[in-house]
Scaffold this active site. Structure first.
Site, mmCIF file in Angstrom:
data_model
loop_
_atom_site.group_PDB
_atom_site.id
_atom_site.type_symbol
_atom_site.label_atom_id
_atom_site.label_comp_id
_atom_site.label_asym_id
_atom_site.label_seq_id
_atom_site.Cartn_x
_atom_site.Cartn_y
_atom_site.Cartn_z
ATOM 1 N N LYS A 1 3.563 6.511 4.519
ATOM 2 C CA LYS A 1 2.800 5.267 4.411
ATOM 3 C C LYS A 1 2.502 4.653 5.778
ATOM 4 C CE LYS A 1 5.286 4.412 0.089
ATOM 5 N NZ LYS A 1 6.140 3.484 -0.672
ATOM 6 N N ARG B 1 0.739 -12.362 5.446
ATOM 7 C CA ARG B 1 2.190 -12.462 5.238
ATOM 8 C C ARG B 1 3.003 -11.929 6.415
ATOM 9 N NH1 ARG B 1 2.975 -10.663 -1.125
ATOM 10 N NH2 ARG B 1 1.023 -11.536 -1.909
ATOM 11 N N ARG C 1 12.691 -2.330 -9.931
ATOM 12 C CA ARG C 1 11.245 -2.131 -10.007
ATOM 13 C C ARG C 1 10.823 -1.849 -11.437
ATOM 14 N NH1 ARG C 1 9.693 1.827 -4.918
ATOM 15 N NH2 ARG C 1 10.716 0.628 -3.268
ATOM 16 N N HIS D 1 -5.519 -15.391 10.381
ATOM 17 C CA HIS D 1 -4.551 -14.304 10.260
ATOM 18 C C HIS D 1 -4.995 -13.013 10.944
ATOM 19 C CE1 HIS D 1 -2.334 -16.909 7.614
ATOM 20 N NE2 HIS D 1 -3.363 -17.020 6.805
ATOM 21 N N PRO E 1 0.814 -1.216 0.000
ATOM 22 C CA PRO E 1 0.000 0.000 0.000
ATOM 23 C C PRO E 1 0.846 1.265 0.000
ATOM 24 C CG PRO E 1 -0.866 -1.596 1.561
ATOM 25 C CD PRO E 1 0.444 -2.138 1.077
ATOM 26 N N GLU E 2 0.430 2.233 -0.812
ATOM 27 C CA GLU E 2 1.118 3.511 -0.869
ATOM 28 C C GLU E 2 0.276 4.547 -0.123
ATOM 29 O OE1 GLU E 2 2.402 4.473 -4.852
ATOM 30 O OE2 GLU E 2 2.870 2.387 -5.310
ATOM 31 N N ARG F 1 21.025 16.919 -8.353
ATOM 32 C CA ARG F 1 20.901 15.461 -8.222
ATOM 33 C C ARG F 1 20.991 14.791 -9.589
ATOM 34 N NH1 ARG F 1 19.620 13.966 -3.098
ATOM 35 N NH2 ARG F 1 18.789 15.645 -1.764
#
EC number: 3.2.2.23
Length: 293
Positions: free
Chosen positions: A58, A127, A283, A104, A2-3, A170
């Site tokens: 987050k 998990r 990614r 769970h 989740p973001e 950068r």
């Protein structure tokens, strides 16, 4: 994982049931998740009143009346389920009966709300990559998980001027810079891909190379803010394990312009290009080489 939009959606879903409620007791069904639970976790929460629910990047934060705060992360598969009489009809809700815990369901918060109604908030995590930690009174902002986080990409906090200052000098690619939590807090892979597409910027372009172009910086800041706002309004994106606190799925994934659309036509009507996928820092990056330069 989740973001920011998913965590903010969960916070908003839990807020009406948790803020102002008193913790009657806590069922802790295992000693750890990703990390061990704090010592005397259940005992320290019992009898405390929940004053506010917050979010930083987050992380979900729960603020108690004695100054203690809980810092929670959903990990890969964590979710909160609400069980309360006025949650009748919602997925995961119940009426006049107590549901059975699943395998769970690792933490159950038994609450008494200000109006006298009871509620159960259940944390489920197959998990077990999520966690719950304590921040003592006055120490939340200096907690190791939070103290180095950058600016929030919501509201007017993120501007072209702020981005220009963050990116100046950068060499790292734009996508890597946007994912750096020390610069901007809470952005993840999905929403960075989407924001860069909206701004018409290549994810491989060096961040410093555009820092001096204020119109470009303003365009990118606006794209980030709009993507995040629309994702929150849509309840986040449900790709694998994420669900909202009421059990519903987010639906922003139906609005993806590039993420997960490799080989499909670019959704920019003036483009005619095709969405491509490359790997950056392990990614997947989705973009249109025709209109993102």
């Amino acid at each position: 994982m989740p973001e920011l939009p998913e965590v903010e959606t969960v916070r908003r879903g839990l807020q009406p049931f948790m803020e102002g409620a008193t913790v009657v007791r806590v069922e802790q069904n295992r000693p750890d998740l990703r990390f061990a639970f704090p010592e005397n976790f259940a005992e320290r929460l019992s009898g405390r009143r929940i004053e506010a629910l917050g979010r930083r990047a987050k992380y979900l934060t729960v603020h108690l009346d004695d100054g203690l705060s809980i810092i929670s992360h959903l990990g890969m598969s964590g979710s909160f389920r609400i069980e309360a009489e006025d949650a009748q009809g919602l997925p995961g809700g119940f009426h006049h009966e107590r549901s059975k815990n699943s395998l769970h369901d690792h933490v159950v918060f038994h609450l008494m709300r200000p109006d006298g109604a009871s509620a159960r908030i259940i944390y489920n995590d197959p998990r077990r990559f999520g966690f719950m930690l304590f921040a003592e009174k006055g120490a939340l902002e200096e907690h190791p998980l939070l103290k180095d986080l950058g600016v929030e990409p919501t509201g007017n906090l993120l501007s072209g001027e702020v981005l220009a200052a963050l990116f100046k000098g950068r060499r790292k690619p734009l996508k890597a810079a946007l994912l750096d939590q020390r610069l901007i807090a809470g952005l993840g892979n999905i929403y960075v891909c989407e924001a860069l597409w909206r701004a018409g910027l290549s994810p491989m372009r060096a961040a410093g190379s555009v820092a001096g172009e204020m119109d470009v910086m303003e365009r990118l800041a606006g794209a980030i803010r709009s993507v995040i706002a629309q994702a929150i309004a849509a309840g986040g994106s449900s790709l694998k394990d994420y669900i909202q606190a009421d059990g519903a799925l987010g639906y922003f994934q139906h609005s993806f312009s590039v993420y997960g659309r490799e080989g499909k036509p670019c959704r920019n009507p003036a483009c005619g290009g095709t969405v491509e996928r490359v790997v950056q820092s392990g990614r997947s990056t989705f973009f249109c080489a025709s209109c993102q330069t």
